[in-house]
Write a protein that holds these residues in place. Structure first.
Motif, short mmCIF file in Angstrom:
data_model
loop_
_atom_site.label_atom_id
_atom_site.label_comp_id
_atom_site.label_asym_id
_atom_site.label_seq_id
_atom_site.Cartn_x
_atom_site.Cartn_y
_atom_site.Cartn_z
N ILE A 276 10.97 -7.44 3.99
CA ILE A 276 12.25 -6.79 4.40
C ILE A 276 12.17 -5.45 4.23
O ILE A 276 13.28 -4.85 3.99
CB ILE A 276 13.42 -7.67 3.67
CG1 ILE A 276 13.47 -7.39 2.33
CG2 ILE A 276 13.60 -8.93 4.31
CD1 ILE A 276 14.69 -7.89 1.39
N LEU A 277 11.01 -4.77 3.99
CA LEU A 277 10.92 -3.59 3.77
C LEU A 277 11.71 -2.58 4.84
O LEU A 277 12.38 -1.72 4.42
CB LEU A 277 9.35 -2.89 3.65
CG LEU A 277 9.34 -1.54 2.98
CD1 LEU A 277 9.86 -1.37 1.55
CD2 LEU A 277 7.69 -1.40 2.88
N PRO A 278 11.27 -2.88 6.25
CA PRO A 278 12.18 -2.33 7.04
C PRO A 278 13.63 -2.18 7.11
O PRO A 278 14.30 -1.20 7.08
CB PRO A 278 11.93 -2.94 8.33
CG PRO A 278 10.43 -3.70 8.21
CD PRO A 278 10.48 -4.18 6.65
N GLU A 279 14.11 -3.47 6.71
CA GLU A 279 15.59 -3.46 6.47
C GLU A 279 15.92 -2.47 5.19
O GLU A 279 17.18 -1.73 5.42
CB GLU A 279 16.19 -4.78 6.34
CG GLU A 279 15.86 -5.79 7.53
CD GLU A 279 15.44 -7.17 7.18
OE1 GLU A 279 15.93 -7.71 5.94
OE2 GLU A 279 14.68 -7.42 8.18
N ILE A 280 15.28 -2.38 4.36
CA ILE A 280 15.59 -1.64 2.98
C ILE A 280 15.57 -0.11 3.43
O ILE A 280 16.50 0.45 3.11
CB ILE A 280 14.54 -1.98 2.09
CG1 ILE A 280 14.84 -3.41 1.51
CG2 ILE A 280 14.52 -0.88 0.79
CD1 ILE A 280 13.72 -4.05 0.44
N ILE A 281 14.59 0.14 4.25
CA ILE A 281 14.49 1.57 4.86
C ILE A 281 15.88 2.22 5.69
O ILE A 281 16.27 2.97 5.19
CB ILE A 281 13.24 1.82 5.43
CG1 ILE A 281 12.04 1.76 4.44
CG2 ILE A 281 13.21 3.11 5.94
CD1 ILE A 281 10.81 1.67 5.25
N TYR B 49 2.42 -0.28 3.46
CA TYR B 49 3.55 -0.86 4.19
C TYR B 49 4.69 0.16 4.44
O TYR B 49 5.14 0.01 5.72
CB TYR B 49 4.23 -2.23 4.10
CG TYR B 49 3.11 -3.36 4.12
CD1 TYR B 49 3.01 -3.86 5.44
CD2 TYR B 49 2.10 -3.62 3.35
CE1 TYR B 49 1.71 -4.54 5.94
CE2 TYR B 49 1.04 -4.50 3.61
CZ TYR B 49 1.00 -5.18 4.86
OH TYR B 49 0.06 -6.00 5.18
N LEU B 50 4.98 0.94 3.70
CA LEU B 50 5.87 2.23 4.08
C LEU B 50 4.99 3.14 5.15
O LEU B 50 5.75 3.33 6.11
CB LEU B 50 6.14 2.99 2.65
CG LEU B 50 7.03 2.40 1.84
CD1 LEU B 50 6.94 3.26 0.49
CD2 LEU B 50 8.41 2.53 2.38
N ASP B 51 3.76 3.39 5.18
CA ASP B 51 3.18 4.22 6.14
C ASP B 51 3.36 3.37 7.35
O ASP B 51 3.49 3.92 8.43
CB ASP B 51 1.79 4.51 5.57
CG ASP B 51 1.96 5.59 4.55
OD1 ASP B 51 2.79 6.10 4.12
OD2 ASP B 51 0.57 5.63 3.65
#
Length: 74
Positions: free
Chosen positions: A14-19, A48-50
């Motif tokens: 869910i990293l995209p949602e967090i960002i 995955y951030l990159d």
């Protein structure tokens, strides 16, 4: 595999949602863990951030990376 601690959360999926929610900082809980744990987690999250910032529409987490995160905790 079952997590050893319900307090540990794997948020890589869910990293995209967090960002997109506006979060600009992540805390990696490393207390009482070896340095290799923190280094491994930071390395995977950095990847995955990159990846997200390069191409948000094509964000996918590789199965091996998910397994590596679980293994790092164990």
């Amino acid at each position: 595999m079952c997590p050893l601690s319900p307090k540990d959360m794997n948020t890589i999926e869910i990293l995209p949602e967090i960002i997109e929610a506006g979060v600009t900082s992540l805390k990696i809980e490393g207390r009482m863990k070896q340095a290799s744990y923190a280094a491994g987690v930071v390395s995977i999250y950095r990847k995955y951030l990159d990846r997200y910032f390069e191409n948000p529409q094509n964000y996918r987490v590789e199965k091996q990376d998910k397994e590596d995160l679980v293994a790092l905790f164990s």
